[in-house]
Design a protein around this motif. Structure first.
Motif, PDB file in Angstrom:
ATOM      1  N   VAL A 138       0.809  -1.221   0.000  1.00  0.00           N
ATOM      2  CA  VAL A 138       0.000   0.000   0.000  1.00  0.00           C
ATOM      3  C   VAL A 138       0.839   1.266   0.000  1.00  0.00           C
ATOM      4  O   VAL A 138       0.297   2.361  -0.157  1.00  0.00           O
ATOM      5  CB  VAL A 138      -0.966   0.015   1.205  1.00  0.00           C
ATOM      6  CG1 VAL A 138      -1.873  -1.189   1.181  1.00  0.00           C
ATOM      7  CG2 VAL A 138      -0.201   0.077   2.525  1.00  0.00           C
ATOM      8  N   CYS A 211      -5.712  -2.348   3.266  1.00  0.00           N
ATOM      9  CA  CYS A 211      -5.322  -2.942   1.994  1.00  0.00           C
ATOM     10  C   CYS A 211      -6.520  -3.267   1.105  1.00  0.00           C
ATOM     11  O   CYS A 211      -6.368  -3.389  -0.108  1.00  0.00           O
ATOM     12  CB  CYS A 211      -4.520  -4.212   2.254  1.00  0.00           C
ATOM     13  SG  CYS A 211      -3.374  -4.637   0.931  1.00  0.00           S
ATOM     14  N   GLN A 214     -10.489   1.241  -0.960  1.00  0.00           N
ATOM     15  CA  GLN A 214     -10.027   2.289  -1.877  1.00  0.00           C
ATOM     16  C   GLN A 214      -9.848   3.594  -1.091  1.00  0.00           C
ATOM     17  O   GLN A 214     -10.742   4.012  -0.355  1.00  0.00           O
ATOM     18  CB  GLN A 214     -11.039   2.492  -3.001  1.00  0.00           C
ATOM     19  CG  GLN A 214     -10.605   3.492  -4.052  1.00  0.00           C
ATOM     20  CD  GLN A 214     -11.715   3.775  -5.052  1.00  0.00           C
ATOM     21  OE1 GLN A 214     -12.759   4.313  -4.704  1.00  0.00           O
ATOM     22  NE2 GLN A 214     -11.488   3.392  -6.302  1.00  0.00           N
ATOM     23  N   GLU A 262      -4.380   3.533  -6.382  1.00  0.00           N
ATOM     24  CA  GLU A 262      -4.559   2.212  -6.971  1.00  0.00           C
ATOM     25  C   GLU A 262      -5.295   2.334  -8.296  1.00  0.00           C
ATOM     26  O   GLU A 262      -6.357   2.949  -8.373  1.00  0.00           O
ATOM     27  CB  GLU A 262      -5.349   1.285  -6.038  1.00  0.00           C
ATOM     28  CG  GLU A 262      -4.760   1.153  -4.640  1.00  0.00           C
ATOM     29  CD  GLU A 262      -5.356   2.127  -3.663  1.00  0.00           C
ATOM     30  OE1 GLU A 262      -6.122   3.023  -4.108  1.00  0.00           O
ATOM     31  OE2 GLU A 262      -5.052   2.020  -2.463  1.00  0.00           O
ATOM     32  N   VAL A 322      -6.982  -4.842  -8.484  1.00  0.00           N
ATOM     33  CA  VAL A 322      -5.793  -4.042  -8.741  1.00  0.00           C
ATOM     34  C   VAL A 322      -4.587  -4.971  -8.765  1.00  0.00           C
ATOM     35  O   VAL A 322      -4.453  -5.853  -7.900  1.00  0.00           O
ATOM     36  CB  VAL A 322      -5.602  -2.964  -7.649  1.00  0.00           C
ATOM     37  CG1 VAL A 322      -4.317  -2.178  -7.879  1.00  0.00           C
ATOM     38  CG2 VAL A 322      -6.800  -2.034  -7.606  1.00  0.00           C
ATOM     39  N   CYS A 324      -0.970  -6.194  -8.003  1.00  0.00           N
ATOM     40  CA  CYS A 324      -0.025  -5.927  -6.937  1.00  0.00           C
ATOM     41  C   CYS A 324       1.290  -5.419  -7.528  1.00  0.00           C
ATOM     42  O   CYS A 324       1.692  -5.853  -8.612  1.00  0.00           O
ATOM     43  CB  CYS A 324       0.233  -7.187  -6.122  1.00  0.00           C
ATOM     44  SG  CYS A 324      -1.197  -7.735  -5.183  1.00  0.00           S
ATOM     45  N   ARG A 344      -5.200  -7.518  -5.710  1.00  0.00           N
ATOM     46  CA  ARG A 344      -5.841  -6.893  -4.550  1.00  0.00           C
ATOM     47  C   ARG A 344      -7.283  -6.624  -4.873  1.00  0.00           C
ATOM     48  O   ARG A 344      -7.637  -6.216  -5.983  1.00  0.00           O
ATOM     49  CB  ARG A 344      -5.158  -5.575  -4.204  1.00  0.00           C
ATOM     50  CG  ARG A 344      -3.876  -5.702  -3.416  1.00  0.00           C
ATOM     51  CD  ARG A 344      -3.261  -4.336  -3.175  1.00  0.00           C
ATOM     52  NE  ARG A 344      -4.142  -3.454  -2.401  1.00  0.00           N
ATOM     53  CZ  ARG A 344      -3.937  -2.152  -2.235  1.00  0.00           C
ATOM     54  NH1 ARG A 344      -2.870  -1.582  -2.792  1.00  0.00           N
ATOM     55  NH2 ARG A 344      -4.768  -1.422  -1.523  1.00  0.00           N
TER      56      ARG A 344
END
Length: 524
Positions: A138, A211, A214, A262, A322, A324, A344
């Motif tokens: 993150v 994690c 959003q 992200e 998303v 990683c 993710r």
């Protein structure tokens, strides 16, 4: 004279559980998955399903410790699977290989002895390792705060549009890839353009970092740039939202925009739609991915509940995926296709819970219907996660039209892998028509962790399930997990990623009391 023997470790009996007999540890052949800590499919399943030895690379905060389950508690009561556990002392957290022998000697003379020192150091090491992996996933918190300060007052003119069309379209927003120059670095963000006026921006901006959540780092209201294309014409919006180029820039719509670090490439709905072939050819690998995605979702929902925030629309169309980040020293040149790697999962829409949760409805049918229709209903998360299990496994389900739901006659889930039976059991517990027998999101998370990393039923084939047996299993698995990380760091095993972080979270916090209750529910 010989030194006095070390004091024996005292095992305290849990009064709320059945009487425990002596533990008989199996000393025969190891279980088939003993050599693979993170990917627990036995070798006999691996060659049949073509699953890799490790899924390439999310975040859970402690939700407090509850009392162990007593005989008066029912299965569905929330928060009854946790139990008190002692955190490693500050002295153990500070121990290193270079700690002076004098200090080590004082610790070894304590009542805990060598065993207590080793176990405490292991727990502290898992905590540090988990924090490092989370920071890589993150980003450092300080860096995010600096970016937020730098982006204050910035609008479309400060960002470069990298692609004119959305990189992802969810049920409530479009996402565009944009670039931003910060010092000598070129950064890539996602510009989120809500389809309708978003009233939850303040709620989303106030959430703590997680994690599976959003997190915007900037927001503004501005006219849509000419080069951006909004596909289609969403219902209820003016014609200016269409992809046609307006005659005058002033006619471009003024929209709210969120800048997020992200960049999503797909929704969960798109993932499910495009994974029929993978599920058919590699059911073990696919259903393991499904377990890991569901685990991330449950951890995110737990985080939201801890802040009195609800998920706005728990549908596959509003759950984002998303990629990683590829860590330094990772698998260069061995990047897996998106369908095979673990992404993710991000929850992207929220609302503030203002009213106290009402008690369980006296009408089961009313509770079921309200849970499906109203996201603020106490039953909404559990019922929707249960329905999501069916959707991930490509089994058609419409709870509103299922004639047998009153008697829990749910659609059959085919047994395609070692995860199928457990997922079916979890879906049944989440979708139970009696609220008192329905498991909570926290309990669903524990079941998913057990499905992924054990213990499996084979552990109890030779030994009766007892608290000492489960405690020993946890201690040995923690040791093997740390050894695995050490071996990988010295070799070419790759860099720890998302799945390794999720595994660390499990073994850092799990207790024998929790395992006793989860195995009772799953293997009943």
């Amino acid at each position: 004279p010989l030194p006095p023997p070390l004091p024996k470790k005292q095992l305290q009996r849990a009064e709320s559980l059945p009487e425990q007999g002596p533990s008989h540890h199996s000393r025969g052949d190891p279980t088939p998955w003993a050599g693979s800590l993170l990917y627990s499919i036995p070798p006999s399943h691996l060659h049949e399903e073509g699953a890799p030895s490790s899924v390439p690379p999310q975040d859970r905060h402690s939700c407090g410790h509850k009392k162990p389950l007593t005989k008066s508690h029912s299965l569905g009561e929330p928060g009854v699977w946790s139990s008190p556990r002692k955190a490693p002392s500050s002295r153990l957290k500070e121990l290193t290989f270079g700690t002076a022998d004098g200090e080590l000697g004082q610790l070894l003379e304590s009542p805990a002895g060598v065993c207590g020192v080793v176990l405490g150091c292991q727990a502290a090491a898992l905590g540090r390792l988990s924090a490092r992996i989370q920071e890589e996933l993150v980003g450092p918190e300080e860096q995010q705060q600096l970016l937020e300060a730098e982006l204050v007052g910035k609008r479309w003119g400060a960002f470069g549009v990298l692609e004119p069309e959305p990189c992802c379209e969810s049920g409530d927003a479009w996402y565009f890839r944009v670039g931003f120059t910060s010092g000598h670095s070129q950064l890539e963000f996602a510009a989120k353009v809500p389809k309708l006026c978003c009233t939850s921006l303040g709620v989303q901006s106030s959430l703590r970092t997680h994690c599976s959540i959003q997190r915007p780092i900037s927001r503004f209201t501005d006219r849509l740039p000419r080069e951006l294309v909004l596909p289609g014409n969403p219902g209820g919006q003016s014609q200016s939202f269409s992809g046609e180029e307006p005659a005058c820039p002033a006619t471009r719509p003024v929209l709210q925009v969120l800048i997020c670090p992200e960049v999503p490439y797909q929704t969960l709905a798109g993932f499910v739609k495009g994974s029929h072939g993978l599920h058919r050819t590699s059911p073990g690998h696919y259903e393991r991915l499904a377990c890991l995605l569901l685990l991330q979702l449950c951890m995110g929902l737990e985080h939201l509940r801890g802040q009195n925030v609800g998920q706005g629309d728990l549908s596959p169309e509003n759950l984002l995926l998303v990629q990683c980040p590829c860590p330094p020293g990772g698998h260069q040149g061995k990047k897996e296709p998106l369908g095979l790697s673990l992404p993710r999962l991000l929850i992207s829409s929220f609302f503030k819970v203002r009213e106290k949760q009402r008690p369980y409805s006296s009408s089961q049918e009313q509770d079921w219907t309200e849970g499906l229709a109203a996201p603020s209903s106490p039953a909404a998360d559990e019922l929707n996660v249960g329905r999501l299990i069916y959707q991930l496994l490509h089994v058609d389900i419409s709870l509103e039209d299922t004639p047998g739901f009153r008697s829990n006659r749910l659609p059959e889930i085919p047994s395609l892998s070692i995860y199928s039976t457990g997922l079916k059991r979890l879906a049944t517990l989440l979708l139970h028509t009696e609220p008192s027998k329905r498991v909570s999101i926290e309990q669903a998370r524990s079941i998913l962790q057990l499905l992924l990393w054990g213990p499996r039923q084979e552990l109890f084939a030779r030994s009766r399930k007892t608290l000492p047996l489960l405690r020993s299993w946890v201690e040995v698995k923690r040791t093997l997990l740390l050894l695995r990380f050490a071996e990988n760091s010295a070799g070419t095993g790759g860099h720890p990623g998302l799945e390794e972080w999720l595994c660390c979270q499990y073994f850092r916090e799990v207790t024998e009391h929790t395992l006793y209750q989860v195995t009772q529910a799953l293997y009943a």
